[in-house]
Scaffold this motif. Sequence first.
Motif, PDB file in Angstrom:
ATOM      1  N   LYS A 146       3.837  42.431  77.955  1.00 61.61           N
ATOM      2  CA  LYS A 146       4.516  41.216  78.394  1.00 61.61           C
ATOM      3  C   LYS A 146       3.677  39.945  78.234  1.00 61.61           C
ATOM      4  CE  LYS A 146       8.010  43.089  81.492  1.00 61.61           C
ATOM      5  NZ  LYS A 146       8.563  43.044  82.856  1.00 61.61           N
ATOM      6  N   PRO A 147       2.372  39.959  78.549  1.00 66.92           N
ATOM      7  CA  PRO A 147       1.603  38.713  78.377  1.00 66.92           C
ATOM      8  C   PRO A 147       1.594  38.226  76.921  1.00 66.92           C
ATOM      9  CG  PRO A 147       0.407  40.210  79.813  1.00 66.92           C
ATOM     10  CD  PRO A 147       1.566  40.991  79.235  1.00 66.92           C
ATOM     11  N   GLU A 148       1.480  39.157  75.977  1.00 68.59           N
ATOM     12  CA  GLU A 148       1.477  38.753  74.572  1.00 68.59           C
ATOM     13  C   GLU A 148       2.878  38.368  74.102  1.00 68.59           C
ATOM     14  OE1 GLU A 148      -0.688  41.384  71.964  1.00 68.59           O
ATOM     15  OE2 GLU A 148      -2.448  41.357  73.267  1.00 68.59           O
ATOM     16  N   PHE A 149       3.914  39.007  74.660  1.00 66.29           N
ATOM     17  CA  PHE A 149       5.292  38.603  74.365  1.00 66.29           C
ATOM     18  C   PHE A 149       5.504  37.158  74.822  1.00 66.29           C
ATOM     19  CE2 PHE A 149      10.039  39.618  75.426  1.00 66.29           C
ATOM     20  CZ  PHE A 149      10.471  38.923  74.317  1.00 66.29           C
ATOM     21  N   MET A 150       4.996  36.834  75.999  1.00 63.23           N
ATOM     22  CA  MET A 150       5.086  35.459  76.505  1.00 63.23           C
ATOM     23  C   MET A 150       4.384  34.498  75.547  1.00 63.23           C
ATOM     24  SD  MET A 150       6.069  33.266  78.842  1.00 63.23           S
ATOM     25  CE  MET A 150       6.257  33.813  80.521  1.00 63.23           C
ATOM     26  N   ALA A 151       3.212  34.872  75.058  1.00 64.98           N
ATOM     27  CA  ALA A 151       2.464  34.012  74.127  1.00 64.98           C
ATOM     28  C   ALA A 151       3.258  33.801  72.834  1.00 64.98           C
ATOM     29  CB  ALA A 151       1.098  34.621  73.829  1.00 64.98           C
ATOM     30  N   PHE A 152       3.921  34.850  72.347  1.00 63.12           N
ATOM     31  CA  PHE A 152       4.756  34.747  71.147  1.00 63.12           C
ATOM     32  C   PHE A 152       5.880  33.725  71.368  1.00 63.12           C
ATOM     33  CE2 PHE A 152       8.680  36.337  69.032  1.00 63.12           C
ATOM     34  CZ  PHE A 152       8.319  36.142  67.710  1.00 63.12           C
ATOM     35  N   MET A 153       6.582  33.854  72.481  1.00 59.58           N
ATOM     36  CA  MET A 153       7.693  32.939  72.767  1.00 59.58           C
ATOM     37  C   MET A 153       7.196  31.510  72.941  1.00 59.58           C
ATOM     38  SD  MET A 153      10.251  35.041  75.312  1.00 59.58           S
ATOM     39  CE  MET A 153       9.016  35.401  76.571  1.00 59.58           C
ATOM     40  N   GLN A 154       6.140  31.336  73.731  1.00 60.72           N
ATOM     41  CA  GLN A 154       5.630  30.000  73.997  1.00 60.72           C
ATOM     42  C   GLN A 154       5.058  29.350  72.742  1.00 60.72           C
ATOM     43  OE1 GLN A 154       3.048  30.887  77.356  1.00 60.72           O
ATOM     44  NE2 GLN A 154       4.567  30.044  78.752  1.00 60.72           N
ATOM     45  N   GLY A 155       4.497  30.161  71.844  1.00 55.99           N
ATOM     46  CA  GLY A 155       3.972  29.611  70.601  1.00 55.99           C
ATOM     47  C   GLY A 155       5.061  28.940  69.789  1.00 55.99           C
ATOM     48  N   PHE A 156       6.208  29.595  69.681  1.00 56.67           N
ATOM     49  CA  PHE A 156       7.320  28.995  68.935  1.00 56.67           C
ATOM     50  C   PHE A 156       7.922  27.821  69.676  1.00 56.67           C
ATOM     51  CE2 PHE A 156       7.553  32.071  65.582  1.00 56.67           C
ATOM     52  CZ  PHE A 156       8.151  31.337  64.574  1.00 56.67           C
ATOM     53  N   LYS A 157       8.117  27.978  70.981  1.00 55.41           N
ATOM     54  CA  LYS A 157       8.784  26.922  71.725  1.00 55.41           C
ATOM     55  C   LYS A 157       7.878  25.711  71.966  1.00 55.41           C
ATOM     56  CE  LYS A 157      12.671  27.341  73.247  1.00 55.41           C
ATOM     57  NZ  LYS A 157      13.978  26.937  72.812  1.00 55.41           N
ATOM     58  N   SER A 158       6.561  25.876  71.891  1.00 53.61           N
ATOM     59  CA  SER A 158       5.704  24.694  71.989  1.00 53.61           C
ATOM     60  C   SER A 158       5.793  23.875  70.706  1.00 53.61           C
ATOM     61  CB  SER A 158       4.253  25.076  72.303  1.00 53.61           C
ATOM     62  OG  SER A 158       3.679  25.782  71.226  1.00 53.61           O
ATOM     63  N   ALA A 159       6.035  24.525  69.580  1.00 56.87           N
ATOM     64  CA  ALA A 159       6.196  23.821  68.305  1.00 56.87           C
ATOM     65  C   ALA A 159       7.608  23.255  68.161  1.00 56.87           C
ATOM     66  CB  ALA A 159       5.886  24.759  67.144  1.00 56.87           C
ATOM     67  N   PHE A 160       8.598  23.990  68.664  1.00 53.61           N
ATOM     68  CA  PHE A 160      10.019  23.622  68.535  1.00 53.61           C
ATOM     69  C   PHE A 160      10.692  23.743  69.900  1.00 53.61           C
ATOM     70  CE2 PHE A 160       8.535  25.601  64.608  1.00 53.61           C
ATOM     71  CZ  PHE A 160       8.868  24.639  63.656  1.00 53.61           C
ATOM     72  N   PRO A 161      10.420  22.831  70.837  1.00 59.47           N
ATOM     73  CA  PRO A 161      10.951  22.983  72.200  1.00 59.47           C
ATOM     74  C   PRO A 161      12.472  23.029  72.280  1.00 59.47           C
ATOM     75  CG  PRO A 161       9.388  21.153  72.074  1.00 59.47           C
ATOM     76  CD  PRO A 161       9.581  21.660  70.696  1.00 59.47           C
ATOM     77  N   ASP A 162      13.156  22.414  71.314  1.00 58.21           N
ATOM     78  CA  ASP A 162      14.616  22.387  71.333  1.00 58.21           C
ATOM     79  C   ASP A 162      15.233  23.490  70.473  1.00 58.21           C
ATOM     80  OD1 ASP A 162      13.810  21.305  68.880  1.00 58.21           O
ATOM     81  OD2 ASP A 162      15.362  19.750  68.868  1.00 58.21           O
ATOM     82  N   MET A 163      14.435  24.478  70.074  1.00 61.71           N
ATOM     83  CA  MET A 163      14.929  25.550  69.205  1.00 61.71           C
ATOM     84  C   MET A 163      16.071  26.306  69.876  1.00 61.71           C
ATOM     85  SD  MET A 163      12.864  28.680  67.402  1.00 61.71           S
ATOM     86  CE  MET A 163      12.302  27.673  66.025  1.00 61.71           C
ATOM     87  N   ARG A 164      17.148  26.490  69.108  1.00 58.91           N
ATOM     88  CA  ARG A 164      18.328  27.239  69.555  1.00 58.91           C
ATOM     89  C   ARG A 164      18.651  28.289  68.504  1.00 58.91           C
ATOM     90  NH1 ARG A 164      19.248  26.259  74.649  1.00 58.91           N
ATOM     91  NH2 ARG A 164      21.369  26.968  74.423  1.00 58.91           N
ATOM     92  N   LEU A 165      19.161  29.423  68.927  1.00 59.44           N
ATOM     93  CA  LEU A 165      19.516  30.509  68.021  1.00 59.44           C
ATOM     94  C   LEU A 165      21.033  30.560  67.848  1.00 59.44           C
ATOM     95  CD1 LEU A 165      17.121  33.293  69.343  1.00 59.44           C
ATOM     96  CD2 LEU A 165      16.642  31.392  67.804  1.00 59.44           C
ATOM     97  N   HIS A 166      21.458  30.769  66.597  1.00 51.41           N
ATOM     98  CA  HIS A 166      22.878  30.796  66.247  1.00 51.41           C
ATOM     99  C   HIS A 166      23.139  32.063  65.439  1.00 51.41           C
ATOM    100  CE1 HIS A 166      22.644  26.524  67.337  1.00 51.41           C
ATOM    101  NE2 HIS A 166      21.579  26.488  66.566  1.00 51.41           N
ATOM    102  N   TYR A 167      23.935  32.969  66.000  1.00 48.81           N
ATOM    103  CA  TYR A 167      24.170  34.280  65.384  1.00 48.81           C
ATOM    104  C   TYR A 167      25.094  34.212  64.170  1.00 48.81           C
ATOM    105  CZ  TYR A 167      22.166  37.033  69.241  1.00 48.81           C
ATOM    106  OH  TYR A 167      21.321  37.611  70.133  1.00 48.81           O
ATOM    107  N   GLN A 168      24.745  35.005  63.160  1.00 49.83           N
ATOM    108  CA  GLN A 168      25.652  35.283  62.054  1.00 49.83           C
ATOM    109  C   GLN A 168      26.185  36.717  62.174  1.00 49.83           C
ATOM    110  OE1 GLN A 168      22.665  33.374  61.018  1.00 49.83           O
ATOM    111  NE2 GLN A 168      24.154  31.772  61.399  1.00 49.83           N
ATOM    112  N   ASN A 169      25.304  37.662  62.506  1.00 52.03           N
ATOM    113  CA  ASN A 169      25.685  39.071  62.603  1.00 52.03           C
ATOM    114  C   ASN A 169      24.920  39.748  63.729  1.00 52.03           C
ATOM    115  OD1 ASN A 169      27.449  39.613  60.206  1.00 52.03           O
ATOM    116  ND2 ASN A 169      25.663  38.778  59.152  1.00 52.03           N
ATOM    117  N   ILE A 170      25.586  40.701  64.375  1.00 50.75           N
ATOM    118  CA  ILE A 170      24.926  41.575  65.351  1.00 50.75           C
ATOM    119  C   ILE A 170      25.551  42.961  65.200  1.00 50.75           C
ATOM    120  CG2 ILE A 170      26.466  40.824  67.209  1.00 50.75           C
ATOM    121  CD1 ILE A 170      24.047  41.348  69.145  1.00 50.75           C
ATOM    122  N   LEU A 171      24.697  43.952  64.998  1.00 49.04           N
ATOM    123  CA  LEU A 171      25.135  45.332  64.804  1.00 49.04           C
ATOM    124  C   LEU A 171      24.374  46.226  65.770  1.00 49.04           C
ATOM    125  CD1 LEU A 171      24.813  45.282  60.917  1.00 49.04           C
ATOM    126  CD2 LEU A 171      26.928  45.075  62.209  1.00 49.04           C
TER     127      LEU A 171
END
Length: 139
Positions: free
Chosen positions: A46-71
Motif C-alpha cells: 500500500k505505501p508504494e501504491f500510494m506513491a504511484f498514485m501521488q506521483g501521477f496526480k502531483s504531475a497532473f492534479p486534474d487527471m480524470r479517467l474516461h473508459y472505452q472498454n471494461i471486460l
Amino acid sequence: MDNQLAISTQKLHQTFSDNQFEETLAMAADDVQIVAHAFGLTFNGKPEFMAFMQGFKSAFPDMRLHYQNILVNENRVAVEFTATGTHTGPLQTPAGDIPPSGKKVTLNVSEFLEWENGKLKSIHNYQDAGSLLRQIGAM
C-alpha cells in the motif's frame, strides 16, 4: 460477467480521479502490486501504491479517467481508458523529474486488474508513455 468486479474497478478509478487516495487504498490488499510497464517500475504494498498514485496526480492534479472498454473474466478485469489532465507539476520518471509544461494531455492506457476476496491484488498498467512525453514537450 461479474458486475461487482466491474463496479469495484470503476470505483477504484473514480476515487483516484477524485484524489481520494485513502479510499482507493482501502480497496487494495496489503500486499497489492502495481507494475508500470512503460516505466519499468514495480510498486509493492500500500505505501508504494500510494506513491504511484501521488506521483501521477502531483504531475497532473486534474487527471480524470474516461473508459472505452471494461471486460471481466472470473477475478480479472481488463480496462481500456484515456486519462486527461494538465501537466502542472513535476512528472517523476526513472530518469529524473520533468518540470511542468502547463500542457493538456490525453494518455491512452490499458490496465489488467486482479481481485481477490474483494480486494485489489494487482494492476498491470500499460500506457503510451511516448505520446505523453511528446505532448508535454519532453521528447
